[in-house]
Structures are given as C-alpha cells and as structure tokens.
Design an enzyme around this catalytic site. Structure first.
Site, PDB file in Angstrom:
ATOM      1  CG  HIS A  82      -1.548   1.265   1.285  1.00 17.93           C
ATOM      2  ND1 HIS A  82      -2.825   1.392   0.900  1.00 17.93           N
ATOM      3  CD2 HIS A  82      -1.650   2.616   1.994  1.00 17.93           C
ATOM      4  CE1 HIS A  82      -3.334   2.586   0.827  1.00 17.93           C
ATOM      5  NE2 HIS A  82      -2.479   3.281   1.599  1.00 17.93           N
ATOM      6  CG  ASP A 161     -12.126   3.910   6.477  1.00 21.34           C
ATOM      7  OD1 ASP A 161     -11.738   4.620   7.383  1.00 21.34           O
ATOM      8  OD2 ASP A 161     -11.915   4.018   5.391  1.00 21.34           O
ATOM      9  NE  ARG A 168     -10.367  10.657  10.570  1.00 15.91           N
ATOM     10  CZ  ARG A 168      -9.398  10.242   9.878  1.00 15.91           C
ATOM     11  NH1 ARG A 168      -9.938   9.000   9.205  1.00 15.91           N
ATOM     12  NH2 ARG A 168      -8.269  10.451   9.657  1.00 15.91           N
ATOM     13  CB  SER A 183      -8.634   5.507   8.229  1.00 15.22           C
ATOM     14  OG  SER A 183      -9.084   5.498   6.938  1.00 15.22           O
ATOM     15  CE  LYS A 187      -9.290   3.135   3.711  1.00 16.08           C
ATOM     16  NZ  LYS A 187      -9.452   4.645   3.718  1.00 16.08           N
TER      17      LYS A 187
HETATM   18  N1  URA Z   1      -6.274   7.959   3.893  1.00 12.65           N
HETATM   19  C1  URA Z   1      -7.310   7.108   4.331  1.00 12.65           C
HETATM   20  O1  URA Z   1      -7.412   6.156   3.753  1.00 12.65           O
HETATM   21  N2  URA Z   1      -7.548   7.498   5.644  1.00 12.65           N
HETATM   22  C2  URA Z   1      -7.431   8.722   6.229  1.00 12.65           C
HETATM   23  O2  URA Z   1      -7.890   8.691   7.147  1.00 12.65           O
HETATM   24  C3  URA Z   1      -6.350   9.372   5.755  1.00 12.65           C
HETATM   25  C4  URA Z   1      -6.003   9.126   4.558  1.00 12.65           C
END
Ligand code: URA
Ligand code: CA
Length: 433
Positions: A82, A161, A168, A183, A187
């Site tokens: 990632h 999320d 947020r 977060s 994923k």
């Molecule tokens: N990218 C994400 O996937 N989550 C965040 O909180 C910030 C950047």
C-alpha cells in the site's frame, strides 16, 4: 453503555476498552449513534491520541463493520503493498508482475479513484481489451495459476471507515495519526492481506509533508498490523518530486514495461526493488532481504518479470503485444516540449502541482463523473539535481488539445532552476519493521 460517557472518558485522556470501541463503531455504522457525538469523539482523539491497543481495536472494529475478502483458497502468503499516495507512482504496475514472477501471489483488488491520474485499473485499461470484471472464483483460479490477477472493487468493505472518514473530512479531524493509521490498515486487512508492505511517502507531494510525521504514521501502521497478526513493515520514500518520469495512464504503463525490462528510471527501479524485496521476504520466498533482491534482479535480467506481465495482461483479455509494441497504447494527438528558460540545475519539481498539470490535460478525475483521457500526461526529462541548458526540454507534454498555455504556466511555476549545483533528494529515508 452511553456514548456521552465514552466521549468524556476520551476527552479526559483515559484509555477505552475493546468493548467500548466496538460499541462506538457498531453504533455509528448502524446509525444508533449520531454524527455529532462521533465528531466530538474524533476531536477528543485528535487531542488525546490512542494507545497501540486502542488503535488495533479501532482497526478491527472497522474491519468487522463490513465484508471481509476471503483469500484462503489462494495458495501462499498473500502480501499486499500500500502506498500513502503520490504523483506518478508507477510502483504497483511494476511490483505486481515482478514479485509474482518469483512466486509471491498477488491477489489485488483495486479501484479507480480520484486524483492526478487514474487508479491502477484505469492505467491497466489503457491496454486494449484488459478488464477486471471477473468473478471471485475466476480470480482465485488466475492467482493460483499465474500468481497474479486484479479484480475490481466489490462488496461492502469497511463501511465504518467510509462513514467516519467522510465525517472527519468536514469536522477538522482527518489529521490524527491513530485515526489515519487505523483507517488505512482496516481497508488492507478487510481486503484479505496476510502481510502488508507500506510505502509511506514524504515531501511536498505526499499526504505527510515532513519526515517526522511520515515516520510517526509509518510506526503507527506497523504497530497496528503486527498487533493484529498481519506482518507489516514500512518504507519511507521521497515524494518531494514525482517518482520516475511519467505521469499519466498509458504513459505509466509504458514506464512500467520499461522498468520490468530493466530500462526504467533509476528511482522507480530502486524503490520497486526495495519494496519488492520486503514483499518476497514476507511472502516466504527468500531467507533474507539480500536473497530476495537478487531474485528480483534476476527476474528483470532474464525476462521472466516481463513475461509475467504478458501472461497477466492476456489472462484478463488484454492485448499483450503492447509490451513489445508500446506504440499500440493510446497515443496523444500532440506533443510539446517545455523548454528551459535559463541554464542551471533543477532544484525543485513540486510534485502535487505537477500532478495537477497532468490532471488539467485530462489524465485524472476531478469528480467521480469525470472521464479520463488515458493517452495524455507528462514525461519529465529532468529531475532534481540534473543540469539543464536554456532551450533544453524539461518536460514532454502529451495532449489531445492544442492550447496548453495553462498547463505550461503551471509547470514553469513549479519546476525551479537554480544557478548553482543541487543535490538529488534522498529516495529512501527509512525502513521500519
Ligand atoms: N487515507 C485514508 O485512507 N484514511 C485517512 O484517514 C487518511 C488518508
Ligand atoms: Ca512515474
């Protein structure tokens, strides 16, 4: 349990229990806890932080809020990579075939997304016929047979999320290391990775602009991954200038082909070998990083990495002859050279602004509805530290329209030339395990 008590508890700097974190995430996902309470809670986290245990619990609560991809039918250790995002980041296109060619399974679920260029799927779709609309049994078969396949995003992954990130975004609570780290990790974990290699970018074109912040985010994500039983490591790499030369969809596919052939840009090649070594090592295909790196170098030299790319493309309907005939990729109608206005040394190439220039040409999506132009984009002819003479090309602009005034102005503003010698930036700052 009452949400207001949990907000106060976090506000006053106390640690929440696993049950309390699950209560918040479940309640928010189901809609029994309203936005205003969750936004007060996230603001409390911004100020008070979270312990490593709380971060791991938050991550797993978000993972459990939706579907989880089951990759258990795929043989071997599934290592996912990632990147926290940058400009012209062609690493995924290179790393997939590269690590697959030495036997590490690459079971990639990918999206389109917004940004300076399209996502991995958009880029791959510049190969005629290539498609990711395969079902999960075909996906599993392909990965077992070829060690690599890409499937489009499906299922309802980490709805908590999605909801939390959107909240947020409008409540000034994106900038919190525990919230960002959980977060991102939620994923990856929901997508089924056994092990995770993170490329945390740092510099002007990155989400984290300073090395300190990047390091903190990297450590937080590595901490979460290892705590929840997924071996995780991170590389902190430079994104002060774009990676490699190409920024655009078909242009990056071409750049990935060059790199798999051993003729790619130096920085992109080095970063792919570094990230790839960690993937091969975590994937159990080498006993040391050194051995992993030699395997990858060999795969580039003996052509097996390039061969793997052809197999991957043709297995998903793509015309693999583009690999030897890249002129079959979508071509822009016009090319222009951005000529240096003075002699000197390239001192800055502001990555995100240069990315925006590529987007102005049509290489990326501004909104979900935008249609991207796969052929257009930029190829840098100089990188930071290079000497340049007046009139020499700094960038080749690939465009489907003739008027590129706005694009070239943006590029001139963001590619700076100094009169004295400039050092090239460090590419890899740290590796965190
Ligand atoms: N990218 C994400 O996937 N989550 C965040 O909180 C910030 C950047
Ligand atoms: Ca690139």
């Amino acid at each position: 349990m009452r949400m207001v008590d949990l907000i106060e508890k976090k506000r006053d700097g106390h640690e929440l229990s696993t049950e309390e974190i699950n209560f918040i995430i479940q309640g928010y996902t189901e809609g029994s806890i309203p936005d205003y309470q969750v936004s007060a809670f996230t603001m409390a986290v911004v100020f008070q932080g979270m312990t490593e245990r709380e971060r791991a619990d938050l991550t797993m609560a978000m993972v459990k809020s939706g579907d989880q991809i089951d990759l258990s039918q795929i043989e071997g250790i599934k290592v996912d990579k990632h990147s926290t995002g940058g400009v012209g980041d062609t690493t995924t296109l290179v790393l997939g075939p590269l690590v697959a060619s030495v036997g590490v399974p690459v079971a990639k679920m990918s999206g389109r997304g917004l940004g300076h260029t399209g996502g991995t799927i958009d880029k791959l779709e510049s190969v005629a016929g290539f498609h990711v609309e395969i079902d999960s049994s075909e996906f599993t078969e392909l990965v077992n047979k070829n060690k690599i396949a890409v499937i489009g995003q499906s299922g309802n992954l980490t709805p908590a999320d999605k909801k939390l990130y959107a909240l947020r975004d409008v409540t000034g609570t994106v900038e919190s290391i525990p919230l960002i780290a959980s977060s991102i990790m939620s994923k990856k974990i929901a997508a089924g990775a056994d092990a995770i290699v993170l490329d945390v970018k740092t510099g002007a074109g990155a989400f984290m602009k300073t090395l300190e912040d990047s390091r903190e985010l990297a450590r937080a994500m590595v901490g979460i991954g290892n705590k929840v039983g997924r071996r995780t490591m991170a590389v902190i790499s430079d994104m002060s200038q774009p990676l490699g030369f190409a920024i655009g969809n078909a242009l990056e596919v071409k750049e990935a082909i060059d790199t798999l052939r051993g003729e790619g840009p130096e920085d992109l090649t080095e970063l792919c070998l570094t990230l790839g070594s960690h993937m091969v090592y975590l994937g159990g295909k080498a006993h040391s990083l050194k051995e992993a790196r030699s395997l990858l170098e060999e795969a580039i030299q003996n052509g097996s990495a390039l061969e793997k790319l052809k197999i991957f493309l043709s297995s998903q309907g793509g015309d693999a002859t583009v690999v030897d005939n890249p002129e079959k990729l979508p071509q822009a109608k016009y090319t222009f050279e951005l000529e240096a206005k003075e002699d000197g040394y390239v001192s800055e190439i502001i990555a995100d602004e240069v990315g925006t220039a590529a987007m102005l040409l049509g290489a990326g999506r501004a909104t979900k509805e935008s249609v991207i132009d796969l052929a257009v984009g930029l190829v840098l002819r100089k990188k930071i530290g290079d000497q340049v003479n007046k009139g020499e090309s700094l960038v080749t602009i690939y465009s489907n329209f003739e008027d590129i005034k706005e694009v070239s102005e943006k590029l001139y503003e963001n590619i700076k030339i100094a009169s004295s010698k400039v050092e090239a930036p460090t590419l890899i700052y740290e590796e965190i395990t």
